[in-house]
Design an enzyme around this catalytic site. Sequence first.
Site, PDB file in Angstrom:
ATOM      1  CG  PHE A 118      -2.117  -0.803   1.140  1.00  0.00           C
ATOM      2  CD1 PHE A 118      -3.298  -0.270   0.651  1.00  0.00           C
ATOM      3  CD2 PHE A 118      -2.092  -2.135   1.534  1.00  0.00           C
ATOM      4  CE1 PHE A 118      -4.428  -1.050   0.563  1.00  0.00           C
ATOM      5  CE2 PHE A 118      -3.223  -2.925   1.442  1.00  0.00           C
ATOM      6  CZ  PHE A 118      -4.402  -2.384   0.964  1.00  0.00           C
ATOM      7  CD  GLN A 255      11.432  13.176  15.193  1.00  0.00           C
ATOM      8  OE1 GLN A 255      11.465  12.059  15.658  1.00  0.00           O
ATOM      9  NE2 GLN A 255      11.916  13.457  13.988  1.00  0.00           N
ATOM     10  CG  HIS A 257       5.002  10.565  16.515  1.00  0.00           C
ATOM     11  ND1 HIS A 257       3.693  10.280  16.244  1.00  0.00           N
ATOM     12  CD2 HIS A 257       5.735   9.773  15.695  1.00  0.00           C
ATOM     13  CE1 HIS A 257       3.647   9.351  15.291  1.00  0.00           C
ATOM     14  NE2 HIS A 257       4.863   9.027  14.942  1.00  0.00           N
ATOM     15  CG  LEU A 267       4.300   6.691  18.413  1.00  0.00           C
ATOM     16  CD1 LEU A 267       4.309   8.189  18.577  1.00  0.00           C
ATOM     17  CD2 LEU A 267       5.635   6.210  17.928  1.00  0.00           C
ATOM     18  CD  GLU A 270       4.918   9.217  10.693  1.00  0.00           C
ATOM     19  OE1 GLU A 270       5.582   9.790  11.553  1.00  0.00           O
ATOM     20  OE2 GLU A 270       5.349   8.930   9.575  1.00  0.00           O
ATOM     21  NE  ARG A 301       7.492  10.629  12.697  1.00  0.00           N
ATOM     22  CZ  ARG A 301       8.311   9.801  13.294  1.00  0.00           C
ATOM     23  NH1 ARG A 301       9.206  10.248  14.154  1.00  0.00           N
ATOM     24  NH2 ARG A 301       8.268   8.514  13.050  1.00  0.00           N
ATOM     25  CG  HIS A 369       8.880  10.289  19.027  1.00  0.00           C
ATOM     26  ND1 HIS A 369       8.450   9.175  19.694  1.00  0.00           N
ATOM     27  CD2 HIS A 369       9.432   9.835  17.864  1.00  0.00           C
ATOM     28  CE1 HIS A 369       8.725   8.088  18.977  1.00  0.00           C
ATOM     29  NE2 HIS A 369       9.325   8.464  17.882  1.00  0.00           N
ATOM     30  NE  ARG A 405      14.353   9.652  16.005  1.00  0.00           N
ATOM     31  CZ  ARG A 405      13.456   8.703  15.796  1.00  0.00           C
ATOM     32  NH1 ARG A 405      13.495   7.969  14.717  1.00  0.00           N
ATOM     33  NH2 ARG A 405      12.510   8.487  16.691  1.00  0.00           N
TER      34      ARG A 405
END
Lengths: 615, 245
Positions: A118, A255, A257, A267, A270, A301, A369, A405
């Site tokens: 996908f 960072q 998320h 988490l 995505e 993100r 994150h 990153r």
Amino acid sequence: MQTIYTDVLVIGAGLAGERAAIEAAQAGFSAICLSLVPARRSHSSAAMGGMQAALGNCAKGEGDCPDVHFSDTVKGSDWGCDQEVARLFADNAPIEMRQLAHWGVPWNRVVPGKDTYFKGGKIFDKEEKEENRGLITARDFGGTAKWRTCYVSDGTGHSVLFTVDNVCAQLGVEVHDKTEAVALIQDGTTCFGAVARCLRTGELRVYLAKATTIATGGFGRIYPCTTNAVICDGGGHIPAINTGVVPMGNMEAVQFHPTGIVPTDILVTEGCRGDGGTLLDVNEERFMNVYEPDKQELASRDVVSRWMTHHIRLGKGVKSPYGEHLWLDIRHLGEKHITGKLREVYEICTSFLGVDPIHQLIPVRPTQHYSMGGVRTNKDGHAYGLKGLFSVGEAACWDMHGFNRLGGNSLAETVVAGGIVGKKIAEFLQGCEVTFNSAVIDSEVKKQQERIQNVISCKAGTESVYKVKKAMQDALHKGANIFRTDAGLTECVESLQETLERARKVGLKSNGKGVNPELSAALKIEGQVKMALMVAYGALKRTESRGSHNREDFTARNDRDWLSRTLAYWKSDSDTLPTLEYEAATNIFHIPPGDRGYGKSEIIKADDVKTTDKG
Amino acid sequence: MARELKFNIFRYNPQDPESTPHMESFVLEETDAMTLFIVLNRIREEQDPSLQFDFCCRAGICGSCGMVVNGRPSLACHTKTRDLPDEITLLPLPVYQLVGDLSVDTGSWFRELYDTVESWIHTKKAFDPTAPEERMENEVAEAIYELDRCVECGCCVAACGTARLRPDFLGAAGLNRVGRFLIDPRDERTEQDYYQVIGNDMGIFGCMGLLACEDVCPKHMPLQDQLGFLRKKMGITALKTFFKK
């Protein structure tokens, strides 16, 4: 006082620390890892996705090589990384994956034949070659030109950590779990080990070592909402900061998320949005299609996190006892898809929220994150400022990630850097002799004993450590989050300075005997607030936007003035602000600064003429 | 109307001479999606900062927070209060050394296990950094991972009848660990080698077949099948040895 000698002391027993210890042990040196938890419970185990390494075995990875991996990494970092280090990493990653296979990691392998996959909700075909049957395969991750992420089902970190800990057991690397380093033993030029507190008895212990390595992971817990484990609280950075001579690199590079669940901030992948999930507000209306008509929920993100925060600020958040949040809606994807391709998400929602995502909305919010910043080291992992002190993994600013990153690069860094830095530690130890000065050791022990006594007896005050911690977290959440402005950061810094004063007045409510958790928290709080100030003050002074650092008042990436790395020191105990210095982001340019090819492309080039009013 | 929940929690601090083992009650109002992770942290921060317990990932991945919840060994992080009655009793896991309150020392127990079963790949081959990796069928890799999923939380050992009687029993987690290497083609150990480790009452023949391990495993490991497989394999190995003599 129990005193233990070892050639190498590693603070932290996650992937980076244990991998480095293995190199030292294989070279014939004794190694001890200190860990808050049994090694296999380290936060490395929670990384599900995988490790990037340019093996190029799978069909969609064909033609991949370390050069392409290097290029993706530099772009991902928004040119904030040290390119020599990123190069070392990309070149060594494939070898490290094979090393791990040799040690027993059950990597998923290439299965020849036709298959589908996908992308953006559409189905595509691919065909794996017979000649690659049984080689290590890879999956797709964001920000990469090729499928490059090696994986073990949905438990890569877990499986690799178990394997690496097995090798430690085999080689006799000791793990002293339930042990917390509280201070480094050092004389301002050389590090001699650490003073640690036993979390079985509460007693202090001295570890003497020729080389000491900080490998304690990230420090997400200084934020109120983080995907990080509860042990990722900066406990390993604080002893380094408190020396006054070891700088932290790029602490403002944090960072976020977009989809941590509320509460508990675990988490969800995505993949939910990748497969067509949408974000809804308090009125159960979409908003990403308004802010980003083109990419909508599938923007990067950082971009999605920013708009979510903006929307909550407009009063469109959903109020809950755990703070405001938004909704993630995957109901329209259907039961088969949700319990199949998104099984892990289904399990998290049912196990931790009691929400059935087939029929119900998932509460989510942007969540801290990853810490790109940390103990600044050179390319050998040797910390700036102290001989014999090393750092590796997320704890370090080695610095292959710069200001952002890529997914799959952090887990790979732990073992690749662990191997490289471990070899350098072994080289450092060859013929290295150290003279231990008992006065230096005794004075550090005495200092820590007094500190503990003072907190227990409430000598400086009776501030509650939990209240002070909350004040720190709230200040960062408010001012040093996804959106950053001069006014917000100034207020954040001022508020953190007040919090620092309060942190210095913390006293225990309980008796502090044995393994007292309140005492553990109290011993860290002042250091944590110092770290928070490094984040906020660094962010305030960096008047540009780069990677995850987004200034609403300085929206361009400014290569003319800010192609640099922040070095934050806490020079004196009585200081109320860190001292910031700067160095070039990289001394070698394999790829000159340019457009990343995604996200915004507002750039002030290095040769642009300076105008006096930047506005 | 939110429920009022009563938590009866085991308290004992072995480092404090004045402390004696006892139960203590705490009352909290239930909130949405409340888990024992939220409950215990709230009690520590709002009511008693000395309360000891272990959490790490708080996402069911690391295995830190095993405890006995209303009589059943479970991971506290994914235990939701909505699935529990108004009164909830929390005890530390048995078998393991108590550190204090709900915190136990699983680390030492498992570390000893790694040495006993030599929990690593035994091979005479040296790693060649210039060579491509050895090939492996994906199915084999997946079968190994299926057994590698254990998070060593200790719930199976705490629920095990034999482990309560024999301190040296390897438990389902230990036997599963051996099974993981037994099916790994990279490990050169023979069935005889494994028999030396688990072909006794400390190992597979100690299992009484009560199988509470399978019932309580939070990762739903195939422990029953695994114990059956090892028992058969080691039984055959024993017979082979017997007839060789």
